[in-house]
Motif scaffolding. Structure first.
Motif, PDB file in Angstrom:
ATOM      1  N   ARG B  23     -42.902  29.730  19.301  1.00  0.00           N
ATOM      2  CA  ARG B  23     -43.602  28.450  19.194  1.00  0.00           C
ATOM      3  C   ARG B  23     -42.622  27.321  18.954  1.00  0.00           C
ATOM      4  NH1 ARG B  23     -48.327  28.976  15.265  1.00  0.00           N
ATOM      5  NH2 ARG B  23     -49.789  30.388  16.295  1.00  0.00           N
ATOM      6  N   GLY B  27     -44.373  22.986  14.738  1.00  0.00           N
ATOM      7  CA  GLY B  27     -45.757  23.403  14.586  1.00  0.00           C
ATOM      8  C   GLY B  27     -45.950  24.194  13.312  1.00  0.00           C
ATOM      9  N   LYS B  30     -45.750  22.065   9.830  1.00  0.00           N
ATOM     10  CA  LYS B  30     -46.926  21.371   9.288  1.00  0.00           C
ATOM     11  C   LYS B  30     -47.768  22.284   8.415  1.00  0.00           C
ATOM     12  CE  LYS B  30     -47.860  17.632  12.527  1.00  0.00           C
ATOM     13  NZ  LYS B  30     -48.731  17.266  13.652  1.00  0.00           N
ATOM     14  N   VAL B  31     -48.035  23.470   8.944  1.00  0.00           N
ATOM     15  CA  VAL B  31     -48.841  24.415   8.153  1.00  0.00           C
ATOM     16  C   VAL B  31     -48.102  24.783   6.877  1.00  0.00           C
ATOM     17  CG1 VAL B  31     -50.057  26.607   8.190  1.00  0.00           C
ATOM     18  CG2 VAL B  31     -49.750  25.334  10.304  1.00  0.00           C
ATOM     19  N   VAL B  34     -48.591  22.302   4.231  1.00  0.00           N
ATOM     20  CA  VAL B  34     -49.884  22.369   3.543  1.00  0.00           C
ATOM     21  C   VAL B  34     -49.826  23.398   2.425  1.00  0.00           C
ATOM     22  CG1 VAL B  34     -52.321  22.909   3.780  1.00  0.00           C
ATOM     23  CG2 VAL B  34     -51.131  21.645   5.576  1.00  0.00           C
ATOM     24  N   ILE B  37     -47.371  22.157  -0.457  1.00  0.00           N
ATOM     25  CA  ILE B  37     -47.675  20.954  -1.232  1.00  0.00           C
ATOM     26  C   ILE B  37     -48.184  21.236  -2.657  1.00  0.00           C
ATOM     27  CG2 ILE B  37     -49.418  19.106  -1.380  1.00  0.00           C
ATOM     28  CD1 ILE B  37     -48.573  18.321   1.420  1.00  0.00           C
ATOM     29  N   ILE B  41     -46.119  19.783  -5.726  1.00  0.00           N
ATOM     30  CA  ILE B  41     -46.658  18.768  -6.642  1.00  0.00           C
ATOM     31  C   ILE B  41     -46.518  19.250  -8.077  1.00  0.00           C
ATOM     32  CG2 ILE B  41     -48.779  17.650  -7.420  1.00  0.00           C
ATOM     33  CD1 ILE B  41     -49.585  17.348  -4.534  1.00  0.00           C
ATOM     34  N   SER B  63     -38.674   6.272 -30.642  1.00  0.00           N
ATOM     35  CA  SER B  63     -39.411   6.816 -31.784  1.00  0.00           C
ATOM     36  C   SER B  63     -40.798   7.293 -31.389  1.00  0.00           C
ATOM     37  CB  SER B  63     -39.530   5.758 -32.873  1.00  0.00           C
ATOM     38  OG  SER B  63     -40.414   4.758 -32.440  1.00  0.00           O
ATOM     39  N   LEU B  64     -41.061   7.393 -30.099  1.00  0.00           N
ATOM     40  CA  LEU B  64     -42.357   7.824 -29.571  1.00  0.00           C
ATOM     41  C   LEU B  64     -43.404   6.715 -29.658  1.00  0.00           C
ATOM     42  CD1 LEU B  64     -42.929  11.438 -30.904  1.00  0.00           C
ATOM     43  CD2 LEU B  64     -42.667  10.777 -28.534  1.00  0.00           C
ATOM     44  N   LEU B  65     -43.375   5.950 -30.734  1.00  0.00           N
ATOM     45  CA  LEU B  65     -44.437   4.975 -30.934  1.00  0.00           C
ATOM     46  C   LEU B  65     -43.986   3.562 -30.557  1.00  0.00           C
ATOM     47  CD1 LEU B  65     -45.679   6.435 -34.304  1.00  0.00           C
ATOM     48  CD2 LEU B  65     -46.644   6.795 -32.053  1.00  0.00           C
ATOM     49  N   GLU B  66     -42.701   3.424 -30.218  1.00  0.00           N
ATOM     50  CA  GLU B  66     -42.204   2.145 -29.726  1.00  0.00           C
ATOM     51  C   GLU B  66     -41.475   2.412 -28.418  1.00  0.00           C
ATOM     52  OE1 GLU B  66     -39.837   1.549 -33.115  1.00  0.00           O
ATOM     53  OE2 GLU B  66     -41.275   0.277 -34.169  1.00  0.00           O
ATOM     54  N   PHE B 274     -41.036  15.586 -33.068  1.00  0.00           N
ATOM     55  CA  PHE B 274     -42.441  15.384 -33.409  1.00  0.00           C
ATOM     56  C   PHE B 274     -42.737  15.242 -34.894  1.00  0.00           C
ATOM     57  CE2 PHE B 274     -42.508  17.338 -29.203  1.00  0.00           C
ATOM     58  CZ  PHE B 274     -43.202  16.353 -28.528  1.00  0.00           C
ATOM     59  N   THR B 275     -41.800  15.617 -35.773  1.00  0.00           N
ATOM     60  CA  THR B 275     -42.092  15.290 -37.162  1.00  0.00           C
ATOM     61  C   THR B 275     -41.215  14.152 -37.652  1.00  0.00           C
ATOM     62  OG1 THR B 275     -40.604  16.918 -38.130  1.00  0.00           O
ATOM     63  CG2 THR B 275     -42.843  17.635 -37.715  1.00  0.00           C
ATOM     64  N   ARG B 276     -40.064  13.963 -37.001  1.00  0.00           N
ATOM     65  CA  ARG B 276     -39.187  12.873 -37.456  1.00  0.00           C
ATOM     66  C   ARG B 276     -39.128  11.738 -36.443  1.00  0.00           C
ATOM     67  NH1 ARG B 276     -33.991  15.976 -39.689  1.00  0.00           N
ATOM     68  NH2 ARG B 276     -33.459  13.890 -40.398  1.00  0.00           N
ATOM     69  N   PHE B 277     -39.861  11.872 -35.369  1.00  0.00           N
ATOM     70  CA  PHE B 277     -39.985  10.815 -34.353  1.00  0.00           C
ATOM     71  C   PHE B 277     -38.639  10.322 -33.830  1.00  0.00           C
ATOM     72  CE2 PHE B 277     -43.720  10.629 -37.068  1.00  0.00           C
ATOM     73  CZ  PHE B 277     -44.689  10.856 -36.123  1.00  0.00           C
TER      74      PHE B 277
END
Lengths: 451, 312
Positions: B23, B27, B30-31, B34, B37, B41, B63-66, B274-277
């Motif tokens: 072939r 061709g 393309k398959v 599909v 993908i 992703i 700091s995660l929050l800023e 996560f505890t001391r940011f």
């Protein structure tokens, strides 16, 4: 099949796109305008808060509350993730160790304007409690809901066998030199493998069956349930400017003497070694198994001790220290509002309700914690008494005002990252007492760097 | 990091049909797209993007929050002076050495026993059982059983006259204990992988060895182990990467203590983030761990000649 590949491809892409778009919605819009999401960590208090929410909805039909409960271990990381992804609950139970940082990062709402507008009476709370929720910046971040203090939980079968009366237990004195009558009691309660007591000849301190005193950990930066009352009744303060410490005193002789005496109990065989104490599930499990005669703990643990069926547990006062009185840490919880909430009015209404006597009466009646509103306290006392607890030792220090606050600090996590290993090392005799001075320098460096 | 296995294209077995006309290559493309993908992703969204973002954040103060602030190599410089970081690396290495060492030896031993003594499916299933229990559950159950005062293991030790051991509380015992628990959980699974490798060794080499009068032990050292090498390398690489990432057992038991004896690198990264940011610094440490793992894996593949088999 008649479907072309192109169509398949399009369909496939579309199918993929739908859930990812839907996932972008944080759910805030999906619920009603008056619905507040509220988080707490204590499953034992869930029924009371569910009832409180029902009463709140009856009084304020325009608002409703959805309660979610997560265990302490998940609670804080879930909350922080919520802050970042903007999916945090509108209102949540907060702890004085945690809220200063959240306030510092602008994640919790100052409620001063609401308090002023609605003329909230802050005098209804147990003395000093409302002020705990005024941050280092002078703004108020919550209304207190409950409080806790510490006492000794003792195994009454052991004390009776040792011939120690409740009166003796409730009149103990302590000092960092010889431990006072408190150490005498602990010595007598310690029993070795051959049944000899700590104050009897031939006592074998290396083969202990029952330790006079138990401990859960080395206490880290706060020592809340391990050493805080000894140090405080020795005239020590955590920091300059309590509770908003700018300079800590972990190197102070008043503190190191206290810790030196405390860890000396290990050498004498009255307390397990640090490795043994930490190699257990927790202090209450060991107490329940009859391994400890006395364990210090906080009032929030009453429910847990209640479940220990194998032992008879009673409460005793903390000892009187060199400054001539008993001291206990008093800490408490409050409900705070997330700064990113889209429902400020509804959230405030719920916080105000939880801080009111109506709500705290509901909480008090369940007998799980001490309510912050003084007028609600008798109901809690009655319920505790019905459960077989005379909680007077918890309340005496609070009523006399002989309490000190939890060492709050926006850098609490960094401070405990230094102090926890430092205290662990001292308690396991890996480091000398003098190493605490170095740890204190490290702590003060952290504070100076973030000031 | 993913392991790519290149399976040779199989010959079509429809002998009675004429081979299909070649072939146009596009061709198929393309398959193929599909089908690729969804995985792509997932790979981009959950692996590539977080990795790139982590790499970027490692050069920031976040700091995660800023919002993150770019600060160049500051985080990496801090790391050099951070004694907790070096301690964490040391503790992790100790864990990996004990965990992988014991686990690999036991896995090969179990696989040999299965191969030589029994082919029972029930036995194979039983050996996999610990692996089917969730990590956290395994850790908690062992935590209870190894309790110094009320745990069943120390009760047993006392009965046979051995002093109880503070498994989790003694800083010398803590890491070996955690490593041992994970060996217990993973050895069955690893043994099955090794067992699969054993089955690829043709029986004629064993027959030849038998004819030559080789002892069981000699057969193992001279035939089984060399021919098992390519599989063993894959097993080693995969288990070692997993071993470096030890986290859950620590998180539910010792949480880094006593003192700093179980503060492994993953747990330290988690604490910082996560505890001391201190997310920027945590990201920088994660990048270093990434580099270490890449180098270790490459070295293993190279030194142990994973691509060649001695059969050829």
């Amino acid at each position: 099949m008649n479907v072309s590949r192109r169509t398949l491809l399009k369909a496939g892409l579309a199918a993929l796109a739908v859930p990812s778009l839907a996932a972008c919605n944080n759910g805030a819009a999906a619920r009603g305008e008056g619905e507040v999401i509220y988080w707490l960590w204590d499953s034992a208090q869930l029924p009371m808060y569910t009832e409180a929410a029902k009463v709140f909805h009856e009084q304020n039909p325009q608002y409703s509350v959805k309660i979610e409960q997560y265990g302490w271990g998940d609670y804080w990381s879930k909350l922080v993730t919520g802050f970042i992804s903007e999916t945090a609950p509108d209102v949540f139970t907060s702890h004085s160790a945690k809220y200063p940082l959240f306030a510092d990062k602008g994640q919790v709402l100052a409620i001063d304007d609401f308090v002023a507008k609605d003329n909230v009476d802050l005098g209804i709370y147990q003395k000093g409690l409302a002020d705990r929720w005024v941050g280092a910046d002078g703004k108020r971040y919550g209304l207190p809901k409950d409080f806790d203090s510490e006492v000794y939980f003792y195994n009454s079968a052991f004390t009776e066998a040792a011939g120690i009366s409740p009166e003796q237990l409730n009149a103990m004195t302590w000092n960092p030199q010889d431990g006072g009558t408190f150490e005498e009691v602990v010595r007598r309660l310690t029993v070795d493998a051959k049944g000899r007591r700590g104050d009897q000849p031939g006592f074998d301190k290396n083969n202990i069956k029952v330790y006079g005193l138990g401990y859960g950990d080395a206490g880290g930066a706060d020592g809340q349930t391990s050493w805080s009352w000894y140090a405080a009744s020795n005239g020590w303060k955590y920091s300059e400017g309590e509770p908003w410490g700018t300079k800590f005193f972990y190197g102070d002789p008043k503190f190191t003497d206290t810790i030196g005496w405390w860890r000396g109990l290990i050498t004498k065989g009255y307390m397990p070694t640090y490795a043994q104490a930490k190699s257990g599930v927790d202090i209450t499990t060991s107490f329940g198994a009859g391994k400890y005669a006395i364990t210090p703990n906080g009032s929030w643990m009453l429910g847990t001790y209640q479940t220990l069926k194998g032992v008879q547990t009673k409460l005793a006062r903390l000892p009187i220290g060199p400054i001539g009185k008993r001291m206990s840490m008093m800490n408490g919880l409050a409900d705070t509002i997330w700064a990113g909430t889209t429902r400020r009015e509804a959230s405030w209404a719920w916080v105000k309700f939880l801080g009111s006597q109506t709500a705290q009466d509901i909480v008090a009646k369940a007998g799980v914690v001490f309510p912050a509103v003084s007028a609600s306290l008798p109901a809690a006392k009655a319920k505790f008494a019905a459960n077989g607890w005379d909680v007077t030792p918890f309340l005496e220090t609070v009523e006399a005002g002989d309490v000190f606050p939890y060492p709050a600090n926006p850098n609490a996590a960094d401070v405990s990252a230094v102090m926890t290993p430092a205290m662990d090392a001292v308690l396991s005799f890996d480091s000398p007492l003098s190493s605490l001075a170095k740890a204190n320098d490290d702590v003060n460096k952290i504070l100076a760097a973030n000031a | 990091m993913t392991a790519v296995t290149n399976a040779p294209p199989e010959k079509r077995s429809h002998g009675d049909q004429a081979p299909p006309k070649p072939r146009r290559r596009l061709g198929d493309l393309k398959v193929a797209m599909v089908f690729l993908i969804p995985a792509t992703i997932g790979f981009v969204v959950f692996y590539i993007w977080p990795t790139l973002r982590g790499a970027y954040l490692s050069f920031t103060e976040y700091s995660l929050l800023e919002a993150p602030k770019f600060n160049g190599l500051d985080n990496y410089e801090r790391m050099i002076h951070d004694s907790f970081f070096w301690n964490a690396l040391g503790v992790t290495l100790e864990y990996v050495a004990i965990n992988i060492g014991v686990q690999t030896v036991l896995a090969v031993a179990i696989a040999m026993l299965m191969y030589r003594l029994t082919k029972s499916i029930t036995f194979r299933a039983a050996i996999l059982l610990p692996y089917l229990v969730a990590n956290v559950v395994v850790a908690l159950v062992w935590y209870w059983m190894l309790d110094f005062q009320v745990g069943i293991v120390n009760q047993g030790l006392t009965w046979i006259g051995v002093d109880p051991v503070a498994f989790f509380g003694d800083s010398h015992w803590a890491i070996p204990t955690v490593a041992g628990i994970n060996v217990w959980r993973h050895m069955g699974y690893t043994a099955l992988l090794v067992f699969a490798g054993l089955q690829t060794i043709p029986t004629y080499v064993y027959e030849a060895a038998e004819v030559d009068g080789a002892s069981e032990l000699k057969t193992f050292w001279r035939i089984t182990l060399p021919l098992l090498r390519p599989v063993l390398v894959m097993v080693l690489v995969v288990t070692m990467i997993g071993s470096f990432q030890i986290f859950d057992t620590i998180a539910v038991t010792t949480q880094g203590g006593p003192i700093n004896s179980t503060r492994v690198i993953y747990y330290y990264i988690f604490e910082r983030a996560f505890t001391r940011f201190d997310f920027g610094y945590a990201s920088a440490m994660a990048m270093v761990l990434f580099a270490i793992l890449a180098i270790v894996s490459l070295l293993q593949l190279r030194l142990l000649r994973a691509k060649e088999s001695d059969l050829a």
